[in-house]
Design a protein around this motif. Structure first.
Motif, mmCIF file in Angstrom:
data_model
loop_
_atom_site.group_PDB
_atom_site.id
_atom_site.type_symbol
_atom_site.label_atom_id
_atom_site.label_comp_id
_atom_site.label_asym_id
_atom_site.label_seq_id
_atom_site.Cartn_x
_atom_site.Cartn_y
_atom_site.Cartn_z
ATOM 1 N N LEU A 235 0.839 -1.286 0.025
ATOM 2 C CA LEU A 235 0.169 0.004 0.055
ATOM 3 C C LEU A 235 1.086 1.191 -0.103
ATOM 4 O O LEU A 235 1.497 1.311 0.856
ATOM 5 N N HIS A 236 0.820 2.080 -1.010
ATOM 6 C CA HIS A 236 1.667 3.308 -1.210
ATOM 7 C C HIS A 236 0.672 4.354 -0.642
ATOM 8 O O HIS A 236 -0.382 4.799 -1.518
ATOM 9 N N VAL A 237 0.921 5.155 0.308
ATOM 10 C CA VAL A 237 0.339 6.192 0.970
ATOM 11 C C VAL A 237 0.899 7.595 0.084
ATOM 12 O O VAL A 237 2.308 7.853 0.465
ATOM 13 N N ILE A 238 0.152 8.358 -0.426
ATOM 14 C CA ILE A 238 0.849 9.449 -1.291
ATOM 15 C C ILE A 238 0.459 10.721 -0.393
ATOM 16 O O ILE A 238 -0.777 11.014 -0.132
ATOM 17 N N PRO A 239 1.294 11.645 0.022
ATOM 18 C CA PRO A 239 0.802 12.882 0.672
ATOM 19 C C PRO A 239 0.431 13.713 -0.467
ATOM 20 O O PRO A 239 1.301 14.299 -1.187
ATOM 21 N N PHE A 240 -0.749 14.102 -0.372
ATOM 22 C CA PHE A 240 -1.628 15.019 -1.295
ATOM 23 C C PHE A 240 -1.897 16.124 -0.847
ATOM 24 O O PHE A 240 -2.773 17.074 -1.508
ATOM 25 N N THR A 241 -1.428 16.677 0.196
ATOM 26 C CA THR A 241 -2.063 18.057 0.784
ATOM 27 C C THR A 241 -1.645 19.320 0.079
ATOM 28 O O THR A 241 -2.765 19.979 -0.253
ATOM 29 N N LYS A 242 -0.688 19.462 -0.237
ATOM 30 C CA LYS A 242 -0.345 20.618 -1.181
ATOM 31 C C LYS A 242 -0.894 20.563 -2.465
ATOM 32 O O LYS A 242 -1.314 21.582 -2.949
ATOM 33 N N ILE A 243 -1.005 19.518 -3.158
ATOM 34 C CA ILE A 243 -1.527 19.576 -4.500
ATOM 35 C C ILE A 243 -3.242 19.871 -4.228
ATOM 36 O O ILE A 243 -3.751 20.819 -5.018
ATOM 37 N N GLN A 244 -3.782 19.260 -3.089
ATOM 38 C CA GLN A 244 -5.313 19.672 -3.156
ATOM 39 C C GLN A 244 -5.505 20.822 -2.689
ATOM 40 O O GLN A 244 -6.244 21.291 -3.065
ATOM 41 N N GLU A 245 -4.771 21.550 -1.864
ATOM 42 C CA GLU A 245 -4.969 22.922 -1.196
ATOM 43 C C GLU A 245 -4.578 23.797 -2.396
ATOM 44 O O GLU A 245 -5.545 24.831 -2.621
ATOM 45 N N SER A 246 -3.778 23.418 -3.375
ATOM 46 C CA SER A 246 -3.430 24.329 -4.487
ATOM 47 C C SER A 246 -4.857 24.295 -5.511
ATOM 48 O O SER A 246 -5.002 25.365 -5.990
ATOM 49 N N ILE A 247 -5.234 23.184 -5.567
ATOM 50 C CA ILE A 247 -6.477 23.035 -6.517
ATOM 51 C C ILE A 247 -7.578 23.854 -6.004
ATOM 52 O O ILE A 247 -7.920 24.571 -6.894
ATOM 53 N N TYR A 248 -7.759 23.715 -4.926
ATOM 54 C CA TYR A 248 -8.984 24.897 -4.174
ATOM 55 C C TYR A 248 -8.572 26.248 -4.004
ATOM 56 O O TYR A 248 -9.341 26.994 -3.952
ATOM 57 N N LYS A 249 -7.509 26.624 -4.251
ATOM 58 C CA LYS A 249 -6.861 27.789 -4.120
ATOM 59 C C LYS A 249 -6.934 28.472 -5.533
ATOM 60 O O LYS A 249 -7.559 29.687 -5.719
ATOM 61 N N TYR A 250 -6.674 27.726 -6.573
ATOM 62 C CA TYR A 250 -6.653 28.324 -8.104
ATOM 63 C C TYR A 250 -7.451 27.777 -9.059
ATOM 64 O O TYR A 250 -7.870 28.553 -9.911
ATOM 65 N N ILE A 251 -8.438 26.798 -8.769
ATOM 66 C CA ILE A 251 -9.308 26.325 -9.576
ATOM 67 C C ILE A 251 -10.698 26.537 -9.247
ATOM 68 O O ILE A 251 -11.079 26.537 -7.952
ATOM 69 N N GLU A 252 -11.555 26.993 -10.290
ATOM 70 C CA GLU A 252 -13.201 27.014 -10.019
ATOM 71 C C GLU A 252 -13.546 26.084 -9.209
ATOM 72 O O GLU A 252 -13.366 24.849 -9.675
ATOM 73 N N SER A 253 -14.533 26.349 -8.572
ATOM 74 C CA SER A 253 -14.981 25.184 -7.826
ATOM 75 C C SER A 253 -15.610 24.122 -8.453
ATOM 76 O O SER A 253 -15.208 22.960 -7.905
ATOM 77 N N GLU A 254 -16.433 24.537 -9.365
ATOM 78 C CA GLU A 254 -16.867 23.073 -9.965
ATOM 79 C C GLU A 254 -16.010 22.399 -10.548
ATOM 80 O O GLU A 254 -16.244 21.162 -10.870
ATOM 81 N N TYR A 255 -14.881 22.631 -11.041
ATOM 82 C CA TYR A 255 -13.785 21.906 -11.690
ATOM 83 C C TYR A 255 -12.984 21.402 -10.759
ATOM 84 O O TYR A 255 -12.075 20.526 -11.235
#
Length: 397
Positions: A235-255
């Protein structure tokens, strides 16, 4: 009379030129699962026979019931191929059975045995009627179906048989990377992939502190339940916090969900190739959520060239739940710990995203360096059915 466990192959018998490879792999898988038990396994082109100690029978049958590639298994009495010995053995076996109706079926692979199969079944039926009062023959729905398989040196007599898991022996068709969330669908997809002979590794995306350690432990438990059907799973656990926070910072909500899934696919592909996987596997079911419309799946899938299999794509939710209960993942899957796919879900996620718009959105932040950073900090956990696990950071890239 000695007892043996008799394994019938089923689908493996259709493999023609590759048949020995599949049988040999099944043989190795059974040996692996039965480590610690005093067994001897003999195989031929159509059957496998397991000699065992009586005290271990129930535990061994439980292990066999979790091995893919077995069409049917049963406990048979092994006797010498001799008319009188067979008849006396039948009477001895039936002394311990409670029944009112019965049927006898004989298969005579040893053509030197002087009595034809149908005639021998009639003789055995007459013998039972003579020696057991008030018993009747019922050819349609008997309480006891007595099977007699006559071979050159030994004959196998049995009553009860059990349906195996079927499919192909694990690891016969290469390795895949399962995108495992904490939900109901992806563990079922993993089970179905294992059934087709695919050896699995799993990838899980977590976004601490937005997701919890309990959510990770939930996925570890799901992986453990899947490992019952193989030897071990990484089982490979990926630290996704930075990517996910950037998505919600820069991307329109619906996308946001669409872009998040595209990032997950990119990471999964890189890890899968590094781990020598041939395919990506996930629990997507057509139309179940916004990211699983055909349009969404097409736009999300656009970021990878690896084959993606979706074993539950055409099952409805109730069918998936039914399988999850049978493989004992349902109660774990519904534990209330959210993963990356359920936190920050927008009120109105887009169901028909545009590819060109996704590409423009992704130019808003440096996701490639974030992906490399995440892959350089993968936590890999080796998980086995007995709950032992080894955690380590691997140099993935």
């Amino acid at each position: 009379m000695n007892r043996v466990i008799l394994i019938k192959y089923g689908e493996l018998t259709t493999k023609k030129g590759n048949r020995k490879f599949f049988i040999n792999t099944l043989y190795k898988n059974i040996l692996l699962k039965l480590q610690g038990y005093n067994v001897k396994i003999h195989k031929d082109i159509s059957r496998m026979y397991i000699e065992f100690e009586d005290k271990d029978l129930d535990k061994i049958l439980d292990r066999i019931n979790s091995i893919f590639g077995i069409h049917q298994y049963l406990v048979a009495y092994k006797v010498e191929t001799n008319e009188e010995i067979i008849k006396n053995s039948v009477l001895e076996i039936l002394k311990n059975e409670k029944f009112n109706t019965f049927k006898v079926e004989t298969k005579r692979s040893d053509k030197s045995f002087p009595i034809h199969s149908l005639d021998f079944s009639r003789q055995i039926g007459g013998l039972i009627l003579k020696n057991f009062n008030s018993k009747k023959v019922d050819v349609n729905n008997p309480e006891v179906l007595l099977n007699i398989e006559i071979r050159e040196y030994n004959t196998y007599i049995y009553i009860n048989s059990y349906k195996g898991l079927g499919g192909y022996p694990n690891s016969t068709l290469g390795k895949g990377m399962l995108m495992l969330s904490g939900g109901i669908d992806s563990p079922v997809a993993g089970f179905l992939a294992l059934k087709r002979g695919i050896k699995l590794e799993c990838i899980y995306f977590e976004a601490i502190p937005h997701t919890s350690i309990e959510a990770r432990n939930k996925v570890i438990e799901l992986t453990k339940k899947l490992s019952k059907y193989t030897d071990k799973i990484y089982l490979h656990v990926i630290p996704f916090t930075k990517i996910q926070e950037s998505i919600y910072k820069y991307i329109e909500s619906e996308y946001c969900i669409t872009i998040m899934r595209r990032m997950m696919y990119r990471i999964t592909e890189k890890l899968a190739k590094k781990r020598k996987c041939l395919i990506i596997c996930n629990g997507e079911s057509i139309g179940q959520v916004a990211s699983q419309t055909l349009t969404s799946m097409s736009v999300i899938n656009n970021v990878t060239n690896m084959p993606v299999i979706r074993p539950v794509a055409c099952l409805d939710k109730l069918e998936i739940i039914d399988i999850s209960k049978k493989i004992d993942t349902y109660e774990t899957s519904i534990l209330p710990f959210e993963d990356c796919c359920t936190i920050f879900v927008p009120k109105h996620p887009i169901i028909n995203p545009k590819l060109d718009k996704c590409i423009e959105f992704e130019k808003q932040f440096d996701y490639e360096s974030m992906i490399d950073e995440a892959l350089n900090n993968v936590l890999t956990i080796e998980i086995t059915e007995d709950n032992s696990k080894k955690e380590e950071f691997l140099d993935i890239l």
